[in-house]
Write a protein that holds these residues in place. Structure first.
Motif, PDB file in Angstrom:
ATOM      1  N   ALA A 165       0.845  -1.203   0.000  1.00  0.00           N
ATOM      2  CA  ALA A 165       0.000   0.000   0.000  1.00  0.00           C
ATOM      3  C   ALA A 165       0.878   1.250   0.000  1.00  0.00           C
ATOM      4  O   ALA A 165       0.550   2.254  -0.633  1.00  0.00           O
ATOM      5  CB  ALA A 165      -0.916  -0.006   1.218  1.00  0.00           C
ATOM      6  N   LYS A 166       1.994   1.167   0.697  1.00  0.00           N
ATOM      7  CA  LYS A 166       2.932   2.288   0.738  1.00  0.00           C
ATOM      8  C   LYS A 166       3.489   2.575  -0.654  1.00  0.00           C
ATOM      9  O   LYS A 166       3.694   3.737  -1.034  1.00  0.00           O
ATOM     10  CB  LYS A 166       4.071   1.950   1.691  1.00  0.00           C
ATOM     11  N   LEU A 167       3.712   1.511  -1.454  1.00  0.00           N
ATOM     12  CA  LEU A 167       4.213   1.688  -2.821  1.00  0.00           C
ATOM     13  C   LEU A 167       3.182   2.408  -3.681  1.00  0.00           C
ATOM     14  O   LEU A 167       3.535   3.070  -4.665  1.00  0.00           O
ATOM     15  CB  LEU A 167       4.554   0.330  -3.450  1.00  0.00           C
ATOM     16  N   GLN A 168       1.906   2.274  -3.308  1.00  0.00           N
ATOM     17  CA  GLN A 168       0.845   2.962  -4.044  1.00  0.00           C
ATOM     18  C   GLN A 168       0.533   4.335  -3.436  1.00  0.00           C
ATOM     19  O   GLN A 168      -0.440   4.978  -3.832  1.00  0.00           O
ATOM     20  CB  GLN A 168      -0.436   2.104  -4.068  1.00  0.00           C
ATOM     21  N   GLY A 169       1.339   4.744  -2.445  1.00  0.00           N
ATOM     22  CA  GLY A 169       1.199   6.084  -1.879  1.00  0.00           C
ATOM     23  C   GLY A 169       0.364   6.164  -0.619  1.00  0.00           C
ATOM     24  O   GLY A 169       0.055   7.255  -0.143  1.00  0.00           O
ATOM     25  N   TRP A 170       0.010   5.024  -0.021  1.00  0.00           N
ATOM     26  CA  TRP A 170      -0.829   5.015   1.173  1.00  0.00           C
ATOM     27  C   TRP A 170       0.009   4.710   2.408  1.00  0.00           C
ATOM     28  O   TRP A 170       0.699   3.714   2.469  1.00  0.00           O
ATOM     29  CB  TRP A 170      -1.930   3.961   1.059  1.00  0.00           C
ATOM     30  N   GLU A 171      -0.156   5.571   3.429  1.00  0.00           N
ATOM     31  CA  GLU A 171       0.573   5.362   4.678  1.00  0.00           C
ATOM     32  C   GLU A 171      -0.424   4.972   5.770  1.00  0.00           C
ATOM     33  O   GLU A 171      -1.476   5.603   5.906  1.00  0.00           O
ATOM     34  CB  GLU A 171       1.275   6.671   5.068  1.00  0.00           C
ATOM     35  N   LEU A 172      -0.093   3.931   6.521  1.00  0.00           N
ATOM     36  CA  LEU A 172      -0.999   3.470   7.571  1.00  0.00           C
ATOM     37  C   LEU A 172      -1.052   4.484   8.713  1.00  0.00           C
ATOM     38  O   LEU A 172      -0.028   4.879   9.259  1.00  0.00           O
ATOM     39  CB  LEU A 172      -0.538   2.107   8.103  1.00  0.00           C
ATOM     40  N   VAL A 173      -2.281   4.876   9.092  1.00  0.00           N
ATOM     41  CA  VAL A 173      -2.483   5.803  10.209  1.00  0.00           C
ATOM     42  C   VAL A 173      -2.770   5.029  11.487  1.00  0.00           C
ATOM     43  O   VAL A 173      -2.191   5.268  12.538  1.00  0.00           O
ATOM     44  CB  VAL A 173      -3.668   6.761   9.902  1.00  0.00           C
ATOM     45  N   SER A 174      -3.701   4.095  11.370  1.00  0.00           N
ATOM     46  CA  SER A 174      -4.132   3.367  12.569  1.00  0.00           C
ATOM     47  C   SER A 174      -4.777   2.067  12.142  1.00  0.00           C
ATOM     48  O   SER A 174      -5.290   1.940  11.025  1.00  0.00           O
ATOM     49  CB  SER A 174      -5.137   4.234  13.344  1.00  0.00           C
ATOM     50  N   ARG A 175      -4.722   1.106  13.032  1.00  0.00           N
ATOM     51  CA  ARG A 175      -5.347  -0.169  12.747  1.00  0.00           C
ATOM     52  C   ARG A 175      -6.047  -0.663  14.010  1.00  0.00           C
ATOM     53  O   ARG A 175      -5.499  -0.593  15.101  1.00  0.00           O
ATOM     54  CB  ARG A 175      -4.275  -1.168  12.323  1.00  0.00           C
ATOM     55  N   LYS A 176      -7.276  -1.126  13.854  1.00  0.00           N
ATOM     56  CA  LYS A 176      -7.958  -1.755  14.981  1.00  0.00           C
ATOM     57  C   LYS A 176      -8.631  -3.016  14.477  1.00  0.00           C
ATOM     58  O   LYS A 176      -9.490  -2.947  13.609  1.00  0.00           O
ATOM     59  CB  LYS A 176      -8.984  -0.819  15.609  1.00  0.00           C
ATOM     60  N   SER A 177      -8.225  -4.127  15.002  1.00  0.00           N
ATOM     61  CA  SER A 177      -8.654  -5.474  14.577  1.00  0.00           C
ATOM     62  C   SER A 177      -8.553  -5.542  13.060  1.00  0.00           C
ATOM     63  O   SER A 177      -7.465  -5.480  12.529  1.00  0.00           O
ATOM     64  CB  SER A 177     -10.028  -5.839  15.111  1.00  0.00           C
ATOM     65  N   ASN A 178      -9.658  -5.623  12.328  1.00  0.00           N
ATOM     66  CA  ASN A 178      -9.549  -5.752  10.876  1.00  0.00           C
ATOM     67  C   ASN A 178      -9.877  -4.456  10.136  1.00  0.00           C
ATOM     68  O   ASN A 178     -10.176  -4.472   8.953  1.00  0.00           O
ATOM     69  CB  ASN A 178     -10.427  -6.902  10.376  1.00  0.00           C
TER      70      ASN A 178
END
Lengths: 99, 341
Positions: free
Chosen positions: B71-84
């Motif tokens: 996802a990072k290669l497509q320009g998306w950075e993870l902000v937060s994750r909760k379970s799924n």
């Protein structure tokens, strides 16, 4: 089993072993840029097809998992190709008769 | 900064995304994602035009780490994750969506909504806890608030289950008003209750009338508690019914509810200094007279009333029965001394 365009191209490109990012690039190439696959769709399909045994994990190289289609996956893909070919033939026949 | 959730993360994904994107443009970026919370945490940043995307992971064999990297290669950075649930952000003007299969997205939203209902039912069960005690102390009213709020969310999501699509929810707007009203009402109630509880005073009771070796706890509103020196679990009696409720560790609770003619609430920390074991007993004014047995284990309460009035617990193995006697204190103590010999 419903074969969406995403699933169809996904199985098509996995006739040769690929890792996740390569799958997305190959799908875009195979569909002549009609279909751009998001990372979520790609990895969702990987998980779903692993569950359904349409693909398998071939190996893991440099922390990248490489997948390939299974015989069951090939059967599904071939079935879809046959269906599309048949549909195209029927459509052409209908159009030829109409003329 | 913490704000009240404006949109249901699962039912109103587009509105939720638009909202957090507008907040990012004002210099506030969301910190965490949570589908059941009614609060949203933001952190102060430079104003930025960002795109957000919420991804629902629906499969057991999903490769989370690889997905995040790609996802990072497509320009998306993870902000937060909760379970799924994954929340991503992108500074690109037109990034490739994470989920390009729209049917799959809607199916996953519906499945997640169905699964989340069991979590909400837990809070609904907590509200039943309040009905059992019918108490207006802080803990109980919080359970009630959470329970009623969860009923609101449950109701909205039930609409989705019935229609099987997130687009056809008719009542979500009204139930959102219901939830906001509950939050405001219970916030005011809790604040009032917290303010009121600071007025309670602790009064030392004279030890003269206390027999045997009972430890004295502070008196509040003419009710005295006696701590029993033992390692057994404590029991209480509800005024609504005579069911015994067992508490195995009093320090798990922030409040202890004394059920007498007048309900009194103590903070555990206020009486902690007097406790050596985890035992506190409660009593009611529902008289239950049982036959005396010559046991050595018992405890005495003086209840708040117009006349002298004692409640006595006797222990038989691990069961405590209540003996409530309308004697005056001195006469009762004579009787107790005789039984203790």
């Amino acid at each position: 089993m419903e074969i969406t365009p995403s699933l169809f191209y996904f199985l098509l490109v996995l006739t040769k072993p690929l890792h996740g990012y390569q799958i997305m690039q190959e799908v875009e190439k195979a569909s002549a840029a009609v279909l751009t696959m998001g990372a979520g769709t790609c990895y969702g399909l990987i998980a779903k097809c692993l569950d359904d045994k349409l693909i398998r994990l071939k190996e893991e190289k440099q922390r990248k998992k490489i997948y390939e289609i299974t015989p069951k996956g090939r059967e599904i893909l071939q079935g879809e190709l046959d269906r599309m070919t048949h549909q195209l033939r029927l459509a052409n026949k209908y159009l030829g008769e109409k003329e | 900064m913490i704000l009240i959730q404006k949109y249901d993360v699962l039912l109103e994904v587009d509105s939720f995304i638009q909202w957090i994107e507008s907040m990012a443009a004002k210099g506030w970026q969301i910190k965490y994602i949570n589908e059941d919370s009614f609060l949203v945490h933001f952190k102060k940043t430079e104003p930025q035009i960002l795109k957000y995307s919420l991804y629902i992971q629906a499969y057991a064999k999903f490769s989370n780490d690889e997905f995040i990297d790609v996802a990072k290669l497509q320009g998306w950075e993870l902000v937060s994750r909760k379970s799924n649930l994954f929340l991503f952000k992108s500074s690109l003007e037109d990034p490739t969506p994470l989920e390009t299969d729209i049917n799959e997205l809607e199916n996953k939203q519906v499945d997640m909504i169905k699964n989340s209902q069991s979590n909400l039912l837990y809070f609904v069960a907590l509200s039943l806890f309040w009905l059992f005690y019918k108490s207006f102390d802080f803990a109980s009213i919080t359970y009630l608030a959470l329970g009623l709020y969860s009923i609101g969310i449950y109701g909205r999501r039930k609409c989705v289950r019935l229609t099987n699509t997130v687009k056809k929810v008719q009542f979500s707007k009204w139930i959102r008003y219901y939830n906001f009203t509950l939050i405001i009402f219970f916030s005011l109630f809790i604040a009032f209750n917290a303010y009121r509880s600071t007025d309670s005073k602790l009064v030392n009771y004279s030890p003269e009338v206390i027999p045997f070796n009972f430890s004295i706890l502070p008196e509040i509103d003419n009710t005295i508690a006696f701590k029993y020196e033992s390692k057994q679990s404590l029991f209480s009696l509800s005024p609504v019914q005579t069911t015994l409720i067992q508490y195995t560790d009093i320090h798990r609770y922030n409040r202890i509810i004394y059920i007498t003619q007048k309900k009194i609430i103590w903070d555990v920390k206020d009486i902690d200094q007097y406790l050596k074991s985890t035992q506190i007993f409660f009593t009611t004014n529902n008289n239950v007279l049982n036959e005396w047995k010559n046991e050595q284990d018992w405890i005495i309460y003086k209840n708040e009333s117009d006349s002298e009035y004692l409640s006595v617990f006797k222990r038989i193995n691990t069961i405590y029965t209540l003996h409530t006697l309308n004697f005056n204190v001195e006469e009762h103590l004579e009787l107790m001394k005789g039984l203790g010999d």
